[in-house]
Enzyme design. Structure first.
Site, PDB file in Angstrom:
ATOM      1  N   PRO A  97      29.016  23.625  43.931  1.00 10.25           N
ATOM      2  CA  PRO A  97      29.692  24.483  42.967  1.00 10.25           C
ATOM      3  C   PRO A  97      29.849  23.634  41.463  1.00 10.25           C
ATOM      4  CG  PRO A  97      30.989  24.431  44.954  1.00 10.25           C
ATOM      5  CD  PRO A  97      29.901  23.375  44.900  1.00 10.25           C
ATOM      6  N   GLU A 124      34.721  20.720  52.801  1.00 15.05           N
ATOM      7  CA  GLU A 124      35.130  20.721  51.342  1.00 15.05           C
ATOM      8  C   GLU A 124      34.154  19.907  50.464  1.00 15.05           C
ATOM      9  OE1 GLU A 124      37.926  22.400  50.772  1.00 15.05           O
ATOM     10  OE2 GLU A 124      37.595  22.914  52.875  1.00 15.05           O
ATOM     11  N   ASP A 177       7.914  38.368  34.612  1.00 14.62           N
ATOM     12  CA  ASP A 177       9.121  38.400  35.129  1.00 14.62           C
ATOM     13  C   ASP A 177      10.194  38.557  34.099  1.00 14.62           C
ATOM     14  OD1 ASP A 177       8.297  37.948  37.647  1.00 14.62           O
ATOM     15  OD2 ASP A 177       8.823  35.743  37.612  1.00 14.62           O
TER      16      ASP A 177
HETATM   17  N1  4GX Z   1      25.863  26.563  44.447  1.00 15.84           N
HETATM   18  N2  4GX Z   1      28.988  25.404  47.851  1.00 15.84           N
HETATM   19  C1  4GX Z   1      28.374  23.391  49.066  1.00 15.84           C
HETATM   20  C2  4GX Z   1      30.074  22.177  49.892  1.00 15.84           C
HETATM   21  C3  4GX Z   1      30.145  20.969  48.926  1.00 15.84           C
HETATM   22  C4  4GX Z   1      31.105  20.919  47.986  1.00 15.84           C
HETATM   23  C5  4GX Z   1      30.776  19.706  47.057  1.00 15.84           C
HETATM   24  C6  4GX Z   1      28.788  19.289  48.019  1.00 15.84           C
HETATM   25  C7  4GX Z   1      29.785  19.133  47.221  1.00 15.84           C
HETATM   26  C8  4GX Z   1      27.537  26.367  46.131  1.00 15.84           C
HETATM   27  C9  4GX Z   1      27.253  26.818  45.137  1.00 15.84           C
HETATM   28  C10 4GX Z   1      28.617  26.291  46.970  1.00 15.84           C
HETATM   29  C11 4GX Z   1      30.217  25.707  48.485  1.00 15.84           C
HETATM   30  C12 4GX Z   1      27.881  24.826  48.745  1.00 15.84           C
HETATM   31  C13 4GX Z   1      30.534  24.102  48.772  1.00 15.84           C
HETATM   32  N3  4GX Z   1      28.871  20.271  49.124  1.00 15.84           N
HETATM   33  N4  4GX Z   1      26.236  25.554  46.206  1.00 15.84           N
HETATM   34  N5  4GX Z   1      29.857  23.356  49.640  1.00 15.84           N
HETATM   35  N6  4GX Z   1      28.022  27.809  44.218  1.00 15.84           N
HETATM   36  O1  4GX Z   1      29.458  26.986  46.525  1.00 15.84           O
HETATM   37  O2  4GX Z   1      25.504  25.748  45.370  1.00 15.84           O
END
Ligand code: 4GX
Length: 257
Positions: A97, A124, A177
């Site tokens: 995120p 997390e 698109d």
């Molecule tokens: N767009 N998530 C990843 C765990 C995490 C947190 C920090 C790496 C660094 C998300 C999004 C997303 C939730 C996937 C937390 N991994 N991924 N996860 N929005 O919310 O791609």
């Protein structure tokens, strides 16, 4: 140095704790066709296979306390080394995120690569030292929180794969698109000509392709103004679009008298 646009195949490696989630994704629709046609060459690596010890632990409690768990760096870097043996030129992207927002423009630039490694975090997040040492870019698919990066990776792969030359036929080409020219698409209709008392616009049944093309451009412009005015904020208008807008201005002026 090859690229997907030249040799026509993109290798994508996904690092995940849940490789089974990708099975149905690889096995359906255009993604399956791309794989069968050797345009897309996917591989999943189970991070847990690269964890040490009898219990193959991939997560641990956060230093400093607090709730939730953090992905340990060693299994991630071991899994990444395995990925890089097969995809030596790949950039390593982490779904997060905190990443740069994924959009059609980013999909276009990723589609020019011939190898990509996508890392899916759970819990997390992942130990920051893995990110600092091994991740080239962080990508977010939107400002919301998922339970893991896997759906994000599928979104990215889905949007990128359909831009690889030869993946879409002329039938469903990416040229028209929504977003490809900064506008949403015109409305679409199929048979029957009248449905729920609503008629298909006459021009689309006319067979006049110049008129149809003009209607579609005008419809794309008005639909963008109505549904996604934010898309027009930084966009320049083409001479033809300026003509359409001036015609509307004249129509509105004459309505107002
Ligand atoms: N767009 N998530 C990843 C765990 C995490 C947190 C920090 C790496 C660094 C998300 C999004 C997303 C939730 C996937 C937390 N991994 N991924 N996860 N929005 O919310 O791609």
């Amino acid at each position: 140095m090859g690229e997907a646009a030249v040799d026509g195949t993109m290798k994508v490696c996904v690092l995940t704790l849940f490789p089974e989630l990708f099975g149905p994704f690889w096995d359906h629709g255009i993604i399956r066709r791309a794989i069968q046609g050797d345009k897309l060459n996917p591989l999943t690596i189970n991070i847990r296979d690269h964890a040490e010890g009898r219990h193959r632990v991939t997560d641990d409690r956060p230093y400093g306390g607090g709730c939730g768990m953090v992905m340990k760096p060693e299994p991630l870097s071991a899994a990444l080394s395995a990925a890089k043996q097969r995809l030596p030129m790949a950039k390593t992207l982490l779904l997060s995120p905190q990443g740069k927002r994924f959009d059609q423009q980013m999909a276009q630039s990723l589609a020019a690569a011939d190898e990509l490694i996508l890392v899916c975090g759970r819990y997390e997040g992942v130990d920051e030292r893995f990110i600092d040492g091994h991740v080239d870019a962080e990508i977010s698919i939107g400002d919301f929180v998922l339970t893991g990066g896997e759906l994000g990776a599928m979104v990215v792969i889905d949007a990128v794969a359909r831009l690889i030359p030869g993946v879409l036929g002329n039938e469903d080409s990416a040229e028209n698109d929504t977003f490809s020219d900064g506008l949403v698409e015109h409305a679409h209709y199929t048979r029957p000509p009248v449905y729920d008392n609503q008629r298909v616009p006459d021009v689309l049944l006319s067979g006049n392709h110049q008129e149809i093309d003009r209607w579609r451009r005008e419809a794309a412009l008005i639909r963008t103004m109505l549904k996604r005015p934010d898309l027009l904020d930084q966009r320049e208008f083409s001479p033809q679009e300026r003509e359409i807008l001036k015609k509307w201005r004249r129509d509105i002026d004459s309505l107002l008298g």
